[in-house]
Scaffold this motif. Structure first.
Motif, PDB file in Angstrom:
ATOM      1  N   ARG A 135       4.314  10.125  41.852  1.00 65.13           N
ATOM      2  CA  ARG A 135       5.452   9.213  42.004  1.00 65.13           C
ATOM      3  C   ARG A 135       6.277   9.218  40.727  1.00 65.13           C
ATOM      4  O   ARG A 135       7.513   9.274  40.763  1.00 65.13           O
ATOM      5  CB  ARG A 135       4.977   7.793  42.308  1.00 65.13           C
ATOM      6  CG  ARG A 135       4.221   7.662  43.607  1.00 65.13           C
ATOM      7  CD  ARG A 135       5.108   7.235  44.760  1.00 65.13           C
ATOM      8  NE  ARG A 135       5.570   5.876  44.654  1.00 65.13           N
ATOM      9  CZ  ARG A 135       4.829   4.802  44.841  1.00 65.13           C
ATOM     10  NH1 ARG A 135       3.544   4.934  45.148  1.00 65.13           N
ATOM     11  NH2 ARG A 135       5.340   3.618  44.728  1.00 65.13           N
ATOM     12  N   THR A 138       8.364  12.461  40.417  1.00 65.58           N
ATOM     13  CA  THR A 138       9.545  12.622  41.259  1.00 65.58           C
ATOM     14  C   THR A 138      10.573  11.521  41.033  1.00 65.58           C
ATOM     15  O   THR A 138      11.712  11.662  41.423  1.00 65.58           O
ATOM     16  CB  THR A 138       9.175  12.653  42.758  1.00 65.58           C
ATOM     17  OG1 THR A 138       8.592  11.409  43.098  1.00 65.58           O
ATOM     18  CG2 THR A 138       8.206  13.774  43.036  1.00 65.58           C
ATOM     19  N   PHE A 139      10.147  10.451  40.392  1.00 61.29           N
ATOM     20  CA  PHE A 139      11.090   9.365  40.155  1.00 61.29           C
ATOM     21  C   PHE A 139      11.788   9.534  38.811  1.00 61.29           C
ATOM     22  O   PHE A 139      12.811   8.898  38.539  1.00 61.29           O
ATOM     23  CB  PHE A 139      10.364   8.025  40.204  1.00 61.29           C
ATOM     24  CG  PHE A 139      11.275   6.854  40.254  1.00 61.29           C
ATOM     25  CD1 PHE A 139      12.141   6.680  41.321  1.00 61.29           C
ATOM     26  CD2 PHE A 139      11.275   5.919  39.241  1.00 61.29           C
ATOM     27  CE1 PHE A 139      13.001   5.593  41.373  1.00 61.29           C
ATOM     28  CE2 PHE A 139      12.136   4.825  39.277  1.00 61.29           C
ATOM     29  CZ  PHE A 139      12.998   4.672  40.343  1.00 61.29           C
ATOM     30  N   ALA A 140      11.244  10.388  37.995  1.00 61.72           N
ATOM     31  CA  ALA A 140      11.787  10.587  36.648  1.00 61.72           C
ATOM     32  C   ALA A 140      13.261  10.958  36.679  1.00 61.72           C
ATOM     33  O   ALA A 140      13.687  11.764  37.499  1.00 61.72           O
ATOM     34  CB  ALA A 140      10.983  11.679  35.946  1.00 61.72           C
ATOM     35  N   ASP A 141      14.013  10.367  35.778  1.00 60.18           N
ATOM     36  CA  ASP A 141      15.427  10.715  35.700  1.00 60.18           C
ATOM     37  C   ASP A 141      15.648  11.685  34.535  1.00 60.18           C
ATOM     38  O   ASP A 141      14.710  12.216  33.955  1.00 60.18           O
ATOM     39  CB  ASP A 141      16.295   9.463  35.551  1.00 60.18           C
ATOM     40  CG  ASP A 141      15.987   8.735  34.256  1.00 60.18           C
ATOM     41  OD1 ASP A 141      15.184   9.258  33.458  1.00 60.18           O
ATOM     42  OD2 ASP A 141      16.540   7.649  34.039  1.00 60.18           O
ATOM     43  N   ARG A 142      16.916  11.890  34.202  1.00 58.91           N
ATOM     44  CA  ARG A 142      17.242  12.888  33.177  1.00 58.91           C
ATOM     45  C   ARG A 142      16.548  12.645  31.853  1.00 58.91           C
ATOM     46  O   ARG A 142      16.258  13.586  31.112  1.00 58.91           O
ATOM     47  CB  ARG A 142      18.754  12.891  32.962  1.00 58.91           C
ATOM     48  CG  ARG A 142      19.545  13.252  34.184  1.00 58.91           C
ATOM     49  CD  ARG A 142      21.038  13.274  33.891  1.00 58.91           C
ATOM     50  NE  ARG A 142      21.637  14.570  34.102  1.00 58.91           N
ATOM     51  CZ  ARG A 142      22.013  15.024  35.294  1.00 58.91           C
ATOM     52  NH1 ARG A 142      21.834  14.282  36.372  1.00 58.91           N
ATOM     53  NH2 ARG A 142      22.536  16.213  35.401  1.00 58.91           N
ATOM     54  N   SER A 145      13.494  14.650  31.501  1.00 58.21           N
ATOM     55  CA  SER A 145      13.559  16.062  31.878  1.00 58.21           C
ATOM     56  C   SER A 145      12.662  16.975  31.045  1.00 58.21           C
ATOM     57  O   SER A 145      11.944  17.807  31.605  1.00 58.21           O
ATOM     58  CB  SER A 145      14.999  16.556  31.806  1.00 58.21           C
ATOM     59  OG  SER A 145      15.729  16.039  32.892  1.00 58.21           O
ATOM     60  N   VAL A 148       9.090  16.544  32.171  1.00 56.82           N
ATOM     61  CA  VAL A 148       8.889  17.003  33.545  1.00 56.82           C
ATOM     62  C   VAL A 148       8.937  18.528  33.593  1.00 56.82           C
ATOM     63  O   VAL A 148       8.144  19.169  34.287  1.00 56.82           O
ATOM     64  CB  VAL A 148       9.952  16.407  34.492  1.00 56.82           C
ATOM     65  CG1 VAL A 148       9.816  17.000  35.887  1.00 56.82           C
ATOM     66  CG2 VAL A 148       9.814  14.898  34.544  1.00 56.82           C
ATOM     67  N   ASP A 149       9.832  19.082  32.811  1.00 55.65           N
ATOM     68  CA  ASP A 149       9.930  20.536  32.739  1.00 55.65           C
ATOM     69  C   ASP A 149       8.618  21.139  32.246  1.00 55.65           C
ATOM     70  O   ASP A 149       8.172  22.173  32.740  1.00 55.65           O
ATOM     71  CB  ASP A 149      11.055  20.916  31.782  1.00 55.65           C
ATOM     72  CG  ASP A 149      12.166  21.657  32.487  1.00 55.65           C
ATOM     73  OD1 ASP A 149      12.294  21.476  33.712  1.00 55.65           O
ATOM     74  OD2 ASP A 149      12.882  22.418  31.823  1.00 55.65           O
ATOM     75  N   HIS A 181       8.076  23.460  44.893  1.00 56.46           N
ATOM     76  CA  HIS A 181       8.790  22.425  45.645  1.00 56.46           C
ATOM     77  C   HIS A 181       7.902  21.916  46.778  1.00 56.46           C
ATOM     78  O   HIS A 181       7.721  20.716  46.958  1.00 56.46           O
ATOM     79  CB  HIS A 181      10.077  23.003  46.261  1.00 56.46           C
ATOM     80  CG  HIS A 181      11.170  23.255  45.265  1.00 56.46           C
ATOM     81  ND1 HIS A 181      11.492  22.382  44.250  1.00 56.46           N
ATOM     82  CD2 HIS A 181      12.047  24.282  45.143  1.00 56.46           C
ATOM     83  CE1 HIS A 181      12.512  22.859  43.548  1.00 56.46           C
ATOM     84  NE2 HIS A 181      12.871  24.015  44.065  1.00 56.46           N
ATOM     85  N   HIS A 184       4.894  19.801  45.586  1.00 61.43           N
ATOM     86  CA  HIS A 184       5.209  18.426  45.216  1.00 61.43           C
ATOM     87  C   HIS A 184       5.560  17.569  46.421  1.00 61.43           C
ATOM     88  O   HIS A 184       5.048  16.462  46.591  1.00 61.43           O
ATOM     89  CB  HIS A 184       6.376  18.410  44.219  1.00 61.43           C
ATOM     90  CG  HIS A 184       5.989  18.806  42.840  1.00 61.43           C
ATOM     91  ND1 HIS A 184       6.780  19.551  42.010  1.00 61.43           N
ATOM     92  CD2 HIS A 184       4.859  18.563  42.146  1.00 61.43           C
ATOM     93  CE1 HIS A 184       6.161  19.749  40.856  1.00 61.43           C
ATOM     94  NE2 HIS A 184       4.990  19.169  40.915  1.00 61.43           N
TER      95      HIS A 184
END
Lengths: 219, 219
Positions: A135, A138-142, A145, A148-149, A181, A184
């Motif tokens: 969660r 996928t909820f992470a914003d910029r 990044s 997440v990367d 993709h 996830h």
DNA sequence: CGCTAATCTAGAACAAGTTTCAGACTTGAT
DNA sequence: ATCAAGTCTGAAACTTGTTCTAGATTAGCG
């Protein structure tokens, strides 16, 4: 001049400090700081294992890890950062574990599917933890990044490992992206109760066919 | 006995009331209630179009739609429910629009890719709205499963439409599932700035190859 | 050792999602 | 027209993520 390690300037958040075990170069952490960081990640994973995303409450994490709330936020600038870092941590374990027993499949597609299903089984053992991590991811914003990367790269590495490809073609890399993709998104549908374990398995196997489709004869 | 429509019992939340335009059967809504619902969805989309997920603040939605906060929560039991309902709404528009100009591609894979890219371009025109809707969709937990499932069905319908398949095989349905996974996840990576528009295009085209792979000759 | 800058702590304060409640308002049935 | 039951409103309260502050601690340097 500074104290407890010069993490850098004001804006600096040990977040970037999260030099993965591999390259603790950027801003070296004191032993005590490293210890704090571990305590925090441990508390995070523990709370997540209980009640998932919602159970990871920043005040509780701070208390469990014997750190002030402000300090917690210095290390991880948001709950999402914390959980994504927790995922990085778990992924490393996972990758290490997977390395030990390479998948047996004949084709690359089989091996990748086998590897992902093995990872999936591991997640099933700690569904709440999986919930919290996925969660958050996928909820992470910029603002998250980079972290997440990093998770994405780690996942890619695991898949490429399973493929046993030294230098994959661009086409194969595209296939790997699509597999990620699917991985996830399938996890999400499973975690939210909209897809069964069997369904996830089918989806993984289906998408893995793309590998064979893009894996021509070796040079 | 009741008033403004007997939505049912205490626990009842007009959420279920959200009988899509297609089948307003379950709990019939008063005209005024229908109007309130529309005002709410409109305000939601409008705020989302401005600043994305964060800009959709429940107090503001309530104010914009001239409804008390408590009423807003009666119609949509959470911010996530509200945004998912907003997405349902937008998807209907989209489906209608897409129907009008069917894709031109030769193969099913081409038509699906074309359709998804068309939808993608529409989202690019309102990136903030897209952000709000997609984030809500992937963050939704079990309590929103029915609504999320509805969105999923609608998406499936759009893809099947593009394929032009009357009665798809189980294999094709699996491919469609994987395409949806890729679609959602690719959108997320784009929205969080980790993938370019071009990258999303490649991913969509890549995954659409699965269709040809699973589409044998007709009976 | 003693300094100085950065870190850590405890706790208050703030923001936005969610809940709750009393009272005013509607609706549909009698 | 009246009434009982359900709905809406306005406002306060509660929860949890996030920010801020003043003071105690710590690290590394001269």
């Amino acid at each position: 001049m500074p104290a407890e390690a010069k993490v850098s300037a004001k804006v600096n958040k040990p977040a970037k400090v999260e030099a993965r075990a591999a390259a603790p170069v950027s801003p070296p952490l004191t032993e005590r700081q490293e210890a704090r960081r571990r305590r925090i990640l441990h508390a995070s994973a523990q709370l997540a294992s209980r009640g998932g995303f919602d159970a990871v409450q920043m005040r509780e994490v701070a208390e469990s890890s014997q750190v002030a709330l402000g300090t917690l936020y210095r290390y991880f600038p948001s709950k999402i950062h914390l959980l994504v870092a927790t995922m990085q941590d778990q992924l490393e374990h996972m990758h290490g574990t997977l390395r030990k027993k390479p998948p047996q499949g004949e084709t690359a597609a089989e091996r990748v599917a086998e590897t992902l299903m093995r990872a999936f089984r591991a997640l099933q053992r700690e569904p709440h933890l999986a919930d919290a991590m996925v969660r958050a991811l996928t909820f992470a914003d910029r603002s998250v990044s980079p972290e997440v990367d990093q998770v994405s790269r780690q996942t890619t590495a695991i898949i490429l490992d399973a493929m046993g490809q030294e230098n994959p073609t661009p086409e194969q890399l595209s296939a790997v992206r699509v597999i990620e993709h699917t991985w996830h998104s399938a996890l999400i549908t499973w975690l939210s109760g909209r897809a069964s374990i069997a369904q996830v398995k089918i989806d993984i196997e289906t998408v893995c066919r793309l590998i064979d489709l893009t894996a021509p004869a070796a040079p």
